[in-house]
Design an enzyme around this catalytic site. Structure first.
Site, mmCIF file in Angstrom:
data_model
loop_
_atom_site.group_PDB
_atom_site.id
_atom_site.type_symbol
_atom_site.label_atom_id
_atom_site.label_comp_id
_atom_site.label_asym_id
_atom_site.label_seq_id
_atom_site.Cartn_x
_atom_site.Cartn_y
_atom_site.Cartn_z
ATOM 1 N N LYS A 116 0.708 -1.262 0.082
ATOM 2 C CA LYS A 116 -0.032 -0.056 0.302
ATOM 3 C C LYS A 116 0.749 1.270 -0.126
ATOM 4 O O LYS A 116 0.535 2.235 -0.678
ATOM 5 C CB LYS A 116 -1.140 0.098 1.166
ATOM 6 N N GLU A 200 -2.762 7.826 7.439
ATOM 7 C CA GLU A 200 -3.533 8.518 6.911
ATOM 8 C C GLU A 200 -4.600 9.192 7.648
ATOM 9 O O GLU A 200 -5.028 8.867 8.668
ATOM 10 C CB GLU A 200 -4.465 7.427 6.011
ATOM 11 N N HIS A 235 -15.928 -5.124 6.772
ATOM 12 C CA HIS A 235 -15.248 -5.099 5.443
ATOM 13 C C HIS A 235 -15.577 -6.252 4.538
ATOM 14 O O HIS A 235 -14.998 -6.516 3.507
ATOM 15 C CB HIS A 235 -13.754 -5.073 5.763
ATOM 16 N N ARG A 292 -7.729 -7.658 -9.811
ATOM 17 C CA ARG A 292 -8.277 -8.951 -10.237
ATOM 18 C C ARG A 292 -9.747 -8.522 -10.504
ATOM 19 O O ARG A 292 -10.243 -7.543 -10.384
ATOM 20 C CB ARG A 292 -8.669 -9.927 -8.761
HETATM 21 C C1 MV4 Z 1 -10.183 4.409 5.857
HETATM 22 C C2 MV4 Z 1 -11.429 4.973 6.427
HETATM 23 C C3 MV4 Z 1 -11.352 6.197 6.672
HETATM 24 N N1 MV4 Z 1 -10.126 6.938 6.605
HETATM 25 N N2 MV4 Z 1 -8.955 5.235 5.796
HETATM 26 C C4 MV4 Z 1 -11.588 -0.130 5.591
HETATM 27 C C5 MV4 Z 1 -11.304 -1.012 4.349
HETATM 28 C C6 MV4 Z 1 -9.901 -0.837 3.815
HETATM 29 N N3 MV4 Z 1 -9.907 -0.953 2.419
HETATM 30 C C7 MV4 Z 1 -10.039 0.924 3.995
HETATM 31 N N4 MV4 Z 1 -10.850 1.104 5.076
HETATM 32 C C8 MV4 Z 1 -11.073 2.384 5.552
HETATM 33 N N5 MV4 Z 1 -10.111 3.053 5.398
HETATM 34 C C9 MV4 Z 1 -9.181 6.569 5.980
HETATM 35 N N6 MV4 Z 1 -8.151 7.210 5.827
HETATM 36 C C10 MV4 Z 1 -12.400 4.015 6.417
HETATM 37 C C11 MV4 Z 1 -12.322 2.660 6.011
HETATM 38 C C12 MV4 Z 1 -13.499 2.173 6.445
HETATM 39 C C13 MV4 Z 1 -14.303 1.395 5.324
HETATM 40 C C14 MV4 Z 1 -13.710 1.695 3.943
HETATM 41 C C15 MV4 Z 1 -14.530 1.014 2.899
HETATM 42 C C16 MV4 Z 1 -15.650 0.502 3.260
HETATM 43 C C17 MV4 Z 1 -16.036 0.209 4.492
HETATM 44 C C18 MV4 Z 1 -15.310 0.675 5.543
HETATM 45 C C19 MV4 Z 1 -15.893 0.449 6.727
HETATM 46 C C20 MV4 Z 1 -14.990 0.955 7.791
HETATM 47 C C21 MV4 Z 1 -13.839 1.680 7.436
#
Ligand code: MV4
Length: 505
Positions: A116, A200, A235, A292
């Protein structure tokens, strides 16, 4: 040109890939574990090779076994599906050395996007908006304090080797910075054997919106619009739709351009997905890129009328993408609901086992990508997804109405399913209005998993009806609200009726 493809996967995605192979006149080769002898993907393939024990670590994840089957069958290409080896750089590389076409990106691209921090660096260099934060590992406690202060609380500490929600820590208070970073590091080390973490800015209540992209070996890259994936639990996506209710034509154009820039930054070849977080002010930030075909790809196929698997195969065979950006447009609205063998009432505990009856919905706008048939035993060894119900209508309202109708007529007995839970989602105001974000399931969990509501009296009527029908076989009564009686409850009432010869509601 590719003549024979080995599909290094199982379940619905193996079948999905085989369908396109057959349409293209390409032979398909299945691989199967001990637990998959009776699986539908084996029956539908032109040939099938046994690859070992049920545990995926000893079968579907063993590169040597897959390569061996490919050689024995004379396959010229391998499609990895999703999960398993689909984002494994070593596997992509091994295919190359063995002279087998890997239907997906190169190992270099998989590695860059899998790490990442390196993905963030690439994106920043290419002018893609990333979440504000850092692109260096946190080496020490002092480092952590300084960097978090620079970025500003609240922050997310993320494992560089993570993704998809694994190895993340939210830190809101200054006194929690050091413990948060340490916790993230030890989790990352335990989970991925790598304690590299970065910081982040935390985006509050974000939407998860992703763009489908295609790139080819002639330097072309296009996007196929967005998918709204904010209905997630831990997730795990539950419902996805396209177009996103949040999207405007301007935002779509801007984010689509960013997604294409992301693909071009790594000379992307194949089908990929660029994930973004979008906040309430419609600021968007690159999150990660999945290299993918995704579970939810069918909703994009439905509204764009593009067969993504065909594009993948053609691109892997050296052809150019069949479409120009300007000729693509979204027609209608498509929603996917993932049907799972799980029990929402017991914290979504998986409920694999013998499916006595599987009768999938049909009719206008209905596509079911599945693999389960009546009297099939869902193995305990893999993901308990039964199928994907993909519903398309001329607009969102029609798609929702059709989804409710399809869920109503989906009959699965023998295992617990999340069908009622899905129905409840479609009855929730914020979903119906399209005004929801990634907090949706948490915010509505009580309603979503609640057993008894006024509407359930109608379900009881349905139970009574099935009881009467069962006992006398001459009465048919329908529940007014269209809800189906819960399978397990029905059988309980039946048992009750047998013993007592009476029914109390
Ligand atoms: C985040 C975020 C808020 N701020 N990054 C969760 C899965 C991963 N792909 C990244 N995720 C998140 N990253 C920052 N800087 C909130 C989430 C997140 C989230 C993201 C996508 C879909 C569902 C989620 C549920 C909780 C938190």
């Amino acid at each position: 040109m590719i003549k024979k493809i080995l599909i290094a996967n199982r379940g619905e995605i193996a079948i999905r890939v085989m369908y396109t192979c057959r349409e293209m006149g390409i032979k398909s080769v299945a691989v199967f574990s001990e637990a998959d002898r009776n699986s539908q993907h084996v029956r539908l393939a032109d040939e099938a090779y046994f690859i070992g024990p049920a545990a995926s670590a000893e079968s579907y994840l063993v590169i040597d076994k897959i390569i061996d089957a490919a050689k024995k069958s004379g396959a010229d290409a391998i499609h990895p599906g999703y999960g398993f080896l689909s984002e494994n750089a070593e596997f992509s590389d091994r295919c190359k050395t063995e002279g087998i076409t890997f239907i997906g990106p190169t190992s270099e691209v998989i590695s860059v996007m899998g790490d990442k921090i390196s993905a963030r660096k690439k994106m920043i260099a290419a002018g893609v908006e990333v979440v504000p934060g850092t692109k260096e590992n946190l080496e020490s406690d002092e480092d952590a304090l300084r960097v978090v202060k620079e970025v500003g609380l609240p922050v997310m500490i993320k494992a560089s080797a993570g993704g998809g929600g694994k190895g993340m820590r939210l830190v809101r208070k200054e006194e929690d910075i050091i413990s948060g970073v340490r916790a993230a590091k030890s989790e990352a080390l335990a989970g991925f054997g790598d304690d590299t973490v970065y910081v982040e800015k935390f985006v509050e209540n974000p939407h998860h919106i992703e763009f489908q992209v295609l790139g080819d070996s002639h330097g072309n890259a296009i996007h196929l619009f967005e998918r709204e994936c904010s209905v997630q639990r831990r997730h795990q996506k539950v419902i996805e739709e396209t177009p996103s209710p949040l999207m405007t034509p301007e935002l779509r154009a801007k984010m689509g351009k960013q997604a294409v820039m992301a693909a071009q930054a790594v000379d992307y070849v194949g089908a990929g997905t660029v994930e973004f977080l979008v906040d309430d002010d419609l600021n968007y930030y690159f999150l990660e890129m999945n290299t993918r075909l995704q579970v939810e790809h069918p909703i994009t196929e439905q509204v764009t009328r593009v067969d993504l698997v065909r594009q993948q195969i053609q691109i892997a065979g050296g052809m150019a993408i069949e479409y120009k950006q300007e000729e693509l447009y979204q027609q209608g609205h498509s929603i996917e609901a993932r049907i799972y063998a799980e029990d929402p009432c017991t914290n979504f505990m998986p409920s694999p086992g013998l499916v006595k009856n599987h009768t999938a919905p049909q009719g206008p706008g209905v596509r079911v990508d599945g693999y389960v048939y009546s009297n099939y035993e869902i193995p305990i060894h893999y993901d308990p997804m039964i199928s994907k119900l993909i519903i398309t209508g001329k607009n969102r309202e029609q798609a929702i109405a059709r989804m409710k109708r399809a869920l109503y007529s989906y009959k699965i007995s023998g295992v617990r399913t999340n069908i009622r839970f899905l129905n409840r989602i479609l009855e929730t105001d914020s979903f119906v209005s399209g005004n929801y974000n990634t907090q949706f399931i948490d915010e509505n969990i009580d309603f979503l998993i609640q057993k008894e509501t006024p509407a359930d009296s109608h379900d009881k009527l349905a139970i009574a009806a099935s009881f009467i029908h069962y006992m006398k076989n001459n009465v048919v009564v329908k529940a007014e609200n269209g809800n189906d009686a819960d399978c397990e409850e029905t059988s309980k009432w039946k048992a009750f009726g047998k013993r007592q010869s009476s029914l109390r509601l």
